[in-house]
Write an enzyme that holds these catalytic residues in place. Structure first.
Site, short mmCIF file in Angstrom:
data_model
loop_
_atom_site.label_atom_id
_atom_site.label_comp_id
_atom_site.label_asym_id
_atom_site.label_seq_id
_atom_site.Cartn_x
_atom_site.Cartn_y
_atom_site.Cartn_z
N ALA A 9 0.83 -1.21 0.00
CA ALA A 9 0.00 0.00 0.00
C ALA A 9 0.86 1.27 0.00
N PHE A 11 4.35 3.50 -1.70
CA PHE A 11 4.65 4.10 -3.02
C PHE A 11 5.05 3.02 -4.06
N ILE A 12 6.20 2.39 -3.87
CA ILE A 12 6.67 1.47 -4.92
C ILE A 12 5.82 0.20 -4.93
N THR A 123 18.38 -1.10 -0.95
CA THR A 123 18.59 0.28 -1.41
C THR A 123 20.07 0.55 -1.70
N ASP A 124 20.34 1.51 -2.58
CA ASP A 124 21.74 1.89 -2.84
C ASP A 124 22.37 2.55 -1.62
N GLU A 125 21.55 2.95 -0.64
CA GLU A 125 22.11 3.61 0.54
C GLU A 125 22.98 2.67 1.38
N TYR A 147 18.47 4.44 8.93
CA TYR A 147 17.66 3.78 7.88
C TYR A 147 18.55 2.85 7.06
N LYS A 151 18.38 -1.28 6.70
CA LYS A 151 18.17 -1.97 5.42
C LYS A 151 19.33 -2.93 5.14
N LEU A 187 11.96 14.17 -1.29
CA LEU A 187 12.32 15.39 -2.02
C LEU A 187 11.37 15.73 -3.17
N PRO A 202 12.64 23.63 0.70
CA PRO A 202 13.77 23.64 1.64
C PRO A 202 14.92 22.72 1.22
N ARG A 270 20.95 17.95 6.71
CA ARG A 270 20.63 16.68 7.39
C ARG A 270 21.92 16.15 8.03
N PRO A 271 21.90 15.71 9.30
CA PRO A 271 23.13 15.15 9.88
C PRO A 271 23.59 13.91 9.12
P1 NAD Z 1 6.83 3.72 1.53
O1 NAD Z 1 7.27 4.35 2.81
O2 NAD Z 1 6.07 4.53 0.54
O3 NAD Z 1 5.94 2.42 1.82
C1 NAD Z 1 6.27 1.49 2.81
C2 NAD Z 1 5.06 0.60 3.01
O4 NAD Z 1 5.40 -0.40 3.99
C3 NAD Z 1 3.83 1.34 3.53
O5 NAD Z 1 2.68 0.93 2.83
C4 NAD Z 1 3.75 0.91 4.99
O6 NAD Z 1 2.43 0.93 5.52
C5 NAD Z 1 4.32 -0.49 4.92
N1 NAD Z 1 4.88 -0.95 6.21
C6 NAD Z 1 5.73 -0.29 7.02
N2 NAD Z 1 5.99 -1.03 8.12
C7 NAD Z 1 5.32 -2.19 7.97
C8 NAD Z 1 5.19 -3.36 8.75
N3 NAD Z 1 5.83 -3.49 9.93
N4 NAD Z 1 4.41 -4.37 8.31
C9 NAD Z 1 3.74 -4.25 7.12
N5 NAD Z 1 3.81 -3.15 6.35
C10 NAD Z 1 4.59 -2.14 6.75
O7 NAD Z 1 8.15 3.13 0.88
P2 NAD Z 1 8.65 3.01 -0.63
O8 NAD Z 1 9.34 4.26 -0.98
O9 NAD Z 1 7.55 2.51 -1.45
O10 NAD Z 1 9.77 1.88 -0.46
C11 NAD Z 1 9.42 0.51 -0.59
C12 NAD Z 1 10.68 -0.33 -0.40
O11 NAD Z 1 11.66 0.04 -1.37
C13 NAD Z 1 11.36 -0.15 0.95
O12 NAD Z 1 11.84 -1.39 1.37
C14 NAD Z 1 12.50 0.80 0.67
O13 NAD Z 1 13.56 0.61 1.58
C15 NAD Z 1 12.88 0.38 -0.73
N6 NAD Z 1 13.51 1.41 -1.55
C16 NAD Z 1 12.89 2.61 -1.74
C17 NAD Z 1 13.48 3.55 -2.59
C18 NAD Z 1 12.84 4.89 -2.84
O14 NAD Z 1 13.48 5.76 -3.46
N7 NAD Z 1 11.62 5.13 -2.42
C19 NAD Z 1 14.69 3.26 -3.24
C20 NAD Z 1 15.30 2.01 -2.99
C21 NAD Z 1 14.69 1.10 -2.17
O1 DAU Z 2 18.66 6.07 -2.51
C1 DAU Z 2 17.50 5.30 -2.25
C2 DAU Z 2 16.78 5.92 -1.09
O2 DAU Z 2 16.22 7.14 -1.58
C3 DAU Z 2 15.68 5.05 -0.51
O3 DAU Z 2 16.26 3.88 0.00
C4 DAU Z 2 14.93 5.80 0.59
O4 DAU Z 2 13.85 5.02 1.07
C5 DAU Z 2 14.39 7.09 0.00
O5 DAU Z 2 13.79 7.85 1.03
C6 DAU Z 2 15.51 7.90 -0.64
O6 DAU Z 2 16.42 8.42 0.35
P1 DAU Z 2 17.01 9.90 0.26
O7 DAU Z 2 17.42 10.34 1.60
O8 DAU Z 2 18.00 10.01 -0.84
O9 DAU Z 2 15.66 10.64 -0.23
P2 DAU Z 2 15.02 12.05 0.17
O10 DAU Z 2 13.90 12.27 -0.79
O11 DAU Z 2 14.72 12.16 1.61
O12 DAU Z 2 16.20 13.07 -0.18
C7 DAU Z 2 16.76 13.15 -1.48
C8 DAU Z 2 17.83 14.24 -1.43
O13 DAU Z 2 17.19 15.51 -1.23
C9 DAU Z 2 18.80 14.07 -0.30
O14 DAU Z 2 20.10 14.55 -0.72
C10 DAU Z 2 18.27 15.01 0.78
C11 DAU Z 2 17.65 16.13 -0.02
N1 DAU Z 2 16.48 16.81 0.58
C12 DAU Z 2 15.43 16.02 1.01
C13 DAU Z 2 14.32 16.60 1.58
C14 DAU Z 2 13.17 15.74 2.06
C15 DAU Z 2 16.44 18.19 0.68
O15 DAU Z 2 17.37 18.90 0.27
N2 DAU Z 2 15.32 18.75 1.25
C16 DAU Z 2 14.27 18.02 1.72
O16 DAU Z 2 13.31 18.62 2.25
#
Ligand code: NAD
Ligand code: DAU
Length: 341
Positions: A9, A11-12, A123-125, A147, A151, A187, A202, A270-271
């Site tokens: 439910a 995003f991805i 994740t690439d992180e 985080y 992961k 972001l 921001p 961000r720290p």
């Molecule tokens: P998201 O925060 O949009 O969604 C996370 C989902 O997990 C939510 O629906 C939430 O309700 C569910 N969830 C959280 N805790 C749970 C639990 N204990 N039991 C069951 N469901 C639970 O996240 P996203 O951005 O869609 O990321 C999905 C996956 O992809 C994550 O594992 C994330 O680490 C990974 N990922 C995300 C990105 C990115 O850029 N968004 C990039 C690389 C990897």
């Molecule tokens: O790299 C994959 C990861 O990407 C996923 O594993 C994470 O789930 C996902 O949240 C994302 O992490 P980031 O920390 O890279 O994403 P975020 O969107 O929080 O930030 C992207 C960049 O933008 C980062 O350099 C921080 C900066 N940023 C973010 C926010 C929210 C800002 O400058 N201002 C902001 O308000």
């Protein structure tokens, strides 16, 4: 094939569920989701009436809920996680619980079943900040936020089940996703929706941190290829090779949304902010014949259009829990902010 999609439910996971059902008429999908602040039933409205789809509201740390949802499933795709780096800096407890312990509970249920594949979405992180070059799958892991460390723990635990018990685990490490249905704490959706409302954008620090931007559909297509053809024990990077600094992303959002540059604010960083992520994706390209298809500008145009057409979706979010979150994260920092450099 019946697949269990945990975190479906979010995003991805919701984008993946829609695509999996659309492209594979013979597949059935079960979603297990705790519906945290980031998970929303309305993200799945398009598949709600599909007889091949079923939904369980539950926690991946709850072994009873997991056993029930996993019954009859051939494969598991584990998206469920706490995902926002900034929240993990504030409080890491739910990250350790879901992103590590939750993976353990899923693996224990999975290994009883003689199933096909456990796909752990990482994740690439986990590579940490990469000043030069690109991270390859064999590179050392150096996670630097709570985080990223959680992961890394989750994927290492999953791989240990492959080495120890022969569980057919595959791990994917994707770069930054963007696209429809992304919770507006990240972001791209934060800046798109703030730009539409004339609110400040921001930027952390000097705005020169860079990420490799992957449109969510490209990510989901890659995961389908992995599910179809990957061998157990493999790790794949997934990225589009589209590196942009946060300033560049901001400029493009402002241009596409038709908003003023005066909205940009530079705020306290961000720290432990990782400077750069960049992935070598040649393994996935060569072994599974996948390449990213959506250029960054095109993906961002589609994303801005989706947020413009779905104002009700994000306005509901931004007026709820998010409002207090935003105030606590940004209000003080915006007071001491500066404008365009
Ligand atoms: P998201 O925060 O949009 O969604 C996370 C989902 O997990 C939510 O629906 C939430 O309700 C569910 N969830 C959280 N805790 C749970 C639990 N204990 N039991 C069951 N469901 C639970 O996240 P996203 O951005 O869609 O990321 C999905 C996956 O992809 C994550 O594992 C994330 O680490 C990974 N990922 C995300 C990105 C990115 O850029 N968004 C990039 C690389 C990897
Ligand atoms: O790299 C994959 C990861 O990407 C996923 O594993 C994470 O789930 C996902 O949240 C994302 O992490 P980031 O920390 O890279 O994403 P975020 O969107 O929080 O930030 C992207 C960049 O933008 C980062 O350099 C921080 C900066 N940023 C973010 C926010 C929210 C800002 O400058 N201002 C902001 O308000």
């Amino acid at each position: 094939m019946r697949i269990l999609v945990t975190g479906g439910a979010g995003f991805i996971g919701s984008n993946f569920t829609r695509m999996a059902l659309k492209l594979n008429p013979g597949w059935k999908v079960t979603v297990l989701d705790k519906l945290t602040y980031a998970g929303r039933r309305e993200n799945l409205v398009e598949v709600e009436k599909d007889p091949r789809f079923r939904f369980f509201h539950g926690d991946i740390c709850d072994s009873d809920a997991v056993s029930l949802a996993m019954k009859d499933c051939d494969a598991v795709v584990n998206f469920a996680a706490e995902t926002h780096v900034d929240r993990s800096i504030h409080d890491s407890s739910s990250f350790v619980r879901t992103d590590i312990e939750g993976v353990r509970v899923l693996l224990e249920a999975f290994r009883e079943g003689g199933r096909r594949m456990f796909l752990q979405i990482s994740t690439d992180e986990v590579y940490g900040s990469v000043e030069h070059g690109r991270s390859g799958e064999a590179d050392r892991l150096d996670p630097r936020s709570p985080y990223a460390a959680s992961k890394a723990g989750g994927e290492l635990l999953a791989m240990s089940y492959f080495s120890t018990y022969g569980v057919p685990v595959v791990v994917t490490r994707a770069s930054n996703n963007y696209g429809p249905f992304q919770y507006p704490e990240k972001l791209v959706p934060l800046f798109v929706t703030n730009a539409m409302d004339g609110e400040p954008l921001p930027l952390y620090g000097d705005g020169l941190n860079s990420r490799d931007w992957l449109f969510v559909d490209d990510h989901c297509r890659a995961l389908l290829r992995v599910l179809e053809d990957s061998a157990p024990g493999k790790v794949y990077n997934i990225g589009a090779g589209q590196e942009h600094s946060n300033r560049e992303v901001t400029d493009l959002i402002l241009e596409i949304a038709g908003a003023s540059r005066e909205l940009v604010r530079y705020i306290e960083d961000r720290p432990g902010h990782d400077r750069r992520y960049a992935l070598d994706v040649s393994l996935l390209e060569e072994e599974l014949g996948w390449t990213a298809e959506i250029p960054f500008r095109q993906g961002l145009e589609r994303t801005v259009a989706w947020y413009r057409d779905n104002r009700g979706w994000w306005e509901t979010i931004k007026s709820g829990e998010f409002r207090e979150y935003y105030r606590s994260m940004y209000a003080g920092r915006l007071e001491g902010s500066v404008g365009e450099r």
